[in-house]
Design a protein around this motif. Structure first.
Motif, PDB file in Angstrom:
ATOM      1  N   ILE A   1       0.895  -1.159   0.000  1.00  0.00           N
ATOM      2  CA  ILE A   1       0.000   0.000   0.000  1.00  0.00           C
ATOM      3  C   ILE A   1       0.928   1.202   0.000  1.00  0.00           C
ATOM      4  O   ILE A   1       1.505   1.556   1.028  1.00  0.00           O
ATOM      5  CB  ILE A   1      -0.931   0.004   1.215  1.00  0.00           C
ATOM      6  N   TYR A   2       1.116   1.793  -1.162  1.00  0.00           N
ATOM      7  CA  TYR A   2       2.167   2.794  -1.338  1.00  0.00           C
ATOM      8  C   TYR A   2       1.959   4.009  -0.427  1.00  0.00           C
ATOM      9  O   TYR A   2       0.834   4.429  -0.194  1.00  0.00           O
ATOM     10  CB  TYR A   2       2.217   3.239  -2.802  1.00  0.00           C
ATOM     11  N   LYS A   3       3.074   4.515   0.070  1.00  0.00           N
ATOM     12  CA  LYS A   3       3.106   5.658   0.985  1.00  0.00           C
ATOM     13  C   LYS A   3       2.372   5.350   2.287  1.00  0.00           C
ATOM     14  O   LYS A   3       1.770   6.230   2.900  1.00  0.00           O
ATOM     15  CB  LYS A   3       2.534   6.914   0.320  1.00  0.00           C
ATOM     16  N   SER A   4       2.422   4.093   2.684  1.00  0.00           N
ATOM     17  CA  SER A   4       1.875   3.692   3.977  1.00  0.00           C
ATOM     18  C   SER A   4       2.916   2.805   4.653  1.00  0.00           C
ATOM     19  O   SER A   4       4.037   2.658   4.167  1.00  0.00           O
ATOM     20  CB  SER A   4       0.561   2.932   3.807  1.00  0.00           C
ATOM     21  N   SER A   5       2.539   2.184   5.751  1.00  0.00           N
ATOM     22  CA  SER A   5       3.454   1.269   6.446  1.00  0.00           C
ATOM     23  C   SER A   5       3.025  -0.189   6.261  1.00  0.00           C
ATOM     24  O   SER A   5       3.584  -1.078   6.899  1.00  0.00           O
ATOM     25  CB  SER A   5       3.491   1.606   7.946  1.00  0.00           C
ATOM     26  N   GLN A   6       2.065  -0.440   5.362  1.00  0.00           N
ATOM     27  CA  GLN A   6       1.482  -1.765   5.233  1.00  0.00           C
ATOM     28  C   GLN A   6       1.797  -2.409   3.885  1.00  0.00           C
ATOM     29  O   GLN A   6       1.863  -1.725   2.858  1.00  0.00           O
ATOM     30  CB  GLN A   6      -0.027  -1.691   5.433  1.00  0.00           C
ATOM     31  N   PHE A   7       1.953  -3.739   3.917  1.00  0.00           N
ATOM     32  CA  PHE A   7       2.183  -4.479   2.679  1.00  0.00           C
ATOM     33  C   PHE A   7       1.691  -5.913   2.846  1.00  0.00           C
ATOM     34  O   PHE A   7       1.385  -6.370   3.956  1.00  0.00           O
ATOM     35  CB  PHE A   7       3.664  -4.457   2.286  1.00  0.00           C
TER      36      PHE A   7
END
Length: 326
Positions: free
Chosen positions: A112-118
């Motif tokens: 999830i770009y520009k977040s801390s989640q993937f």
């Protein structure tokens, strides 16, 4: 040490160098021996050899790296045969965090770009959601496939996740609840890659059945099937404006081994083909306009070459060849 040898097919306004680093971590000094060619205005092809020191990162993984994806402008996430996902700062080479939970090789990463989640997908048939700002344990787990997960993509609003597998199925998940919202199955549809179209409800998918499909996530139905290709379709990418997509194929000794540009709008027709590789083309991307003077596409192949193409004409602009050196 793995290097890329670059050959420029046309004269460029500035010198271009290219290198590939397969490892991240502690900085080490190395010597780089590089060769590059470029065409002068008088038609003479000039070759130069340079030797200089450069910085190489020590390994972040203990086995083969299968996939790397961008989390933001500074951080990347990688996964591979060591069953570990690693977040690292590619500017400094510092490993930020390691995530362990899969029982087999990680095959895909979707951020999830520009977040801390993937998200990570694996040969253990599982998909896991991770958060850089929480514990090293998975925040969510998605279990529903019966074979290795080979496709993984997140919706533009990050509310849904789509996964695909060699079990011929696509699953649409609610990210918040972890529940499967939709399931679709097509005979012999061994998924190789998934890509969500920006700002749309559509999902692009490539398959070992030599087919490229466009799915409507509202009900998870096939909205369009592109003309069947001659070889397995290995990867796909959608342009930032959502108007075009590029796919690439398997092949051997120059048979197949191409990338194809498609129109995603009303005509959904073939626009251009990019031929020049001699083995399977493993991936293809649209290069950001800031990096090239013209719209460009990059392809990488099992023939150890990365090629950059003029998107509109199909002309090869640059060749980078990998070399193993001590």
């Amino acid at each position: 040490m793995l290097l890329l040898r670059c050959h420029l097919k046309r004269a460029l306004p500035q010198k271009v160098s290219c290198r590939f680093c397969a490892v991240m971590g502690k900085l080490q000094s190395k010597f780089k021996h590089s060769t590059y060619k470029y065409s002068r205005p008088d038609g003479f092809i000039e070759e130069k050899i340079q030797t200089k020191a450069f910085q190489e990162y020590s390994p972040a993984h203990v086995d083969t790296v299968s996939v790397v994806a961008a989390l933001n402008s500074d951080l990347c996430v990688s996964g591979g045969k060591d069953k570990t996902a690693v977040a690292y700062n590619w500017r400094t080479g510092n490993v930020v965090k390691r995530f362990k939970g899969h029982e087999r090789e990680i095959t895909k990463i979707a951020c999830i770009y520009k977040s801390s989640q993937f998200f990570s997908a694996s040969r253990d048939k599982m998909v896991m959601m991770w958060d850089l700002q929480s514990s090293s344990q998975p925040r969510q787990q998605f279990s529903g496939h019966t074979m290795v997960v080979t496709g993984l993509t997140v919706s533009p609003d990050s509310s849904h996740l789509c996964t695909g597998s060699r079990d011929n199925t696509l699953l649409l998940w609610d990210v918040g609840t972890g529940q499967c919202a939709e399931r679709a199955s097509v005979s012999r549809n061994l998924v190789t890659h998934l890509c969500w179209v920006p700002r749309e409800h559509y999902i692009l998918q490539t398959s070992e059945d030599k087919t490229i499909r466009l799915w409507d996530s509202r009900g998870l139905q096939v909205a369009h099937t592109f003309p069947t290709q001659q070889h397995i379709q290995t990867y796909c990418e959608v342009s930032e404006d959502g108007h075009k997509c590029v796919s690439c194929s398997s092949g051997f000794e120059g048979e197949g081994c191409e990338a194809t540009l498609w129109d995603l709008r009303q005509t959904r027709s073939r626009i251009c083909e990019y031929r020049g590789h001699f083995q399977t083309v493993a991936s293809c991307i649209f290069l950001p306009r800031a990096l090239a003077a013209m719209p460009a596409i990059a392809t990488s192949s099992h023939d150890c070459k990365v090629k950059i193409w003029n998107q509109d004409t199909g002309e090869e602009q640059m060749l980078c060849k990998s070399e193993v050196q001590p």
